[in-house]
Design a protein around this motif. Structure first.
Motif: not given
Ligand code: AVI
Length: 335
Positions: A205-224
């Motif tokens: 599912d899209r929702a599961v995948l998109e959450a895995a790459y845009d987490d609530a704590a913003g760690v993936t955003a910091a990684f990017n």
């Protein structure tokens, strides 16, 4: 074969050329292209590797837990497929936490040489020190190299049957065609006694995948965004990290998560070391990563194109991730 007098740890560095020059060239090419892009292989400086380890612990990033669950259940079965001494080669080994399960299952009653290949030398050294302490009989030859360079080393590790690990959905950062080509190059180094274990993230599912790459704590955003920080300190850039927004979008047709950094305003960025000024329109993106998801049929097609056969595979209980044991194909289709 290792003799008793051989050291238990050796480091081989295969970083051909000047890594700064290569980074500078790729950044210049990617930021002057239309649309703009940067290679995800540059995520993994020291800070990027630390952030990736934090991603693996996130509640939304199920991949690491799912793969660990499979290894916890099946590592002994995988180990039982090998007789006698074995060499375990790992591509993109990172902190090698999941690898412990494989080594633990393999070690009783045989000698095991572990050959981690990773681009980040400090991470290699730390994980090797940890493994040597946990597993006193283990011998480690750590290779600091990017995958393609690391492949050269594969040929020199051929004195015993080999188990080649490509875990963590690392295959997902290649296009399907690139994955087939890369697996084909590995297959050309394999004997009939060798096996490859590949960790694959499945379509879902899209929702599961998109959450895995845009987490609530913003760690993936910091990684990017850390990619921009790396350009700032290695290439004397002046990116304002707060003026780029992290985006992760599931492209269902292509079966891949696409990560972007979107400029929040019109701006110009200067990168001193390459003498480049880059202009951004408001909303303009830099494409930083693709992460391909697979169906079983897609994985099979890639393996077949590479001259490999899917000997067996295992999934986690929730069916999110699968581990595939691949062997060199020896039927008439072999080239
Ligand atoms: C390393 N690689 C398999 C990760 C992935 O899932 O594509 C990198 C990553 N990017 C964002 N989160 C994790």
């Amino acid at each position: 074969m290792a003799s008793a007098s051989m050291p238990r740890f050796r480091l081989v560095e295969l970083t051909g050329g000047d890594p700064f020059a290569e980074f500078a060239r790729d950044v210049a090419a990617g930021l002057t292209a239309e649309p703009k892009h940067l290679s995800c292989c540059y995520f993994y400086d020291r800070e990027g590797s630390r952030l990736f380890e934090a991603i693996c612990e996130l509640p939304e990033y199920y991949l690491t837990r799912a793969e660990t669950e499979i290894l916890e259940r099946h590592a002994r079965e995988i180990a039982s497929l090998f007789q006698g001494d074995v060499t375990v080669i790992e591509l993109g080994s990172g902190n090698a936490v999941k690898t412990r399960l494989v080594l633990d299952a393999l070690l009783p009653g045989r000698r095991v040489r572990y050959v981690p290949i990773d681009i980040c030398r400090p991470v290699l050294e730390e994980s090797a020190a940890d493994l040597l302490q946990r597993f006193p009989p283990l011998e480690i030859v750590a290779v600091a190299a990017e995958y393609h360079e690391g492949l050269r080393h594969l040929r020199s590790e051929s004195d015993r049957p080999r188990l080649i690990l490509w875990l963590g959905s690392n295959i997902g950062n290649f296009t399907r065609a690139e994955a087939a080509t890369f697996l084909g190059r590995i297959r050309d180094t394999m004997t009939s006694a060798d096996r490859m274990l590949v960790g694959v993230d499945l379509r879902k599912d899209r929702a599961v995948l998109e959450a895995a790459y845009d987490d609530a704590a913003g760690v993936t955003a910091a990684f990017n965004r850390n990619l921009l920080a790396r350009i700032n300190y290695e290439l004397n850039g002046n990116f304002d990290l707060s003026a780029f927004q992290h985006r992760a979008i599931y492209n269902e047709d292509l079966g891949r998560i696409e990560m972007y950094l979107a400029s929040t305003r019109v701006q110009s960025v200067t990168i001193g070391r390459i003498g480049l000024t880059v202009r951004f329109a408001a909303g303009e993106t830099i494409h930083t990563e693709n992460s391909y998801k697979y169906s079983q049929a897609e994985l099979n097609a890639v393996a077949t194109a590479a001259g490999l056969k899917d000997q067996c595979f295992w999934q986690d209980a929730a069916g999110r991730f699968s581990l595939h044991l691949l062997a060199r194909r020896t039927d008439s289709a072999e080239t």
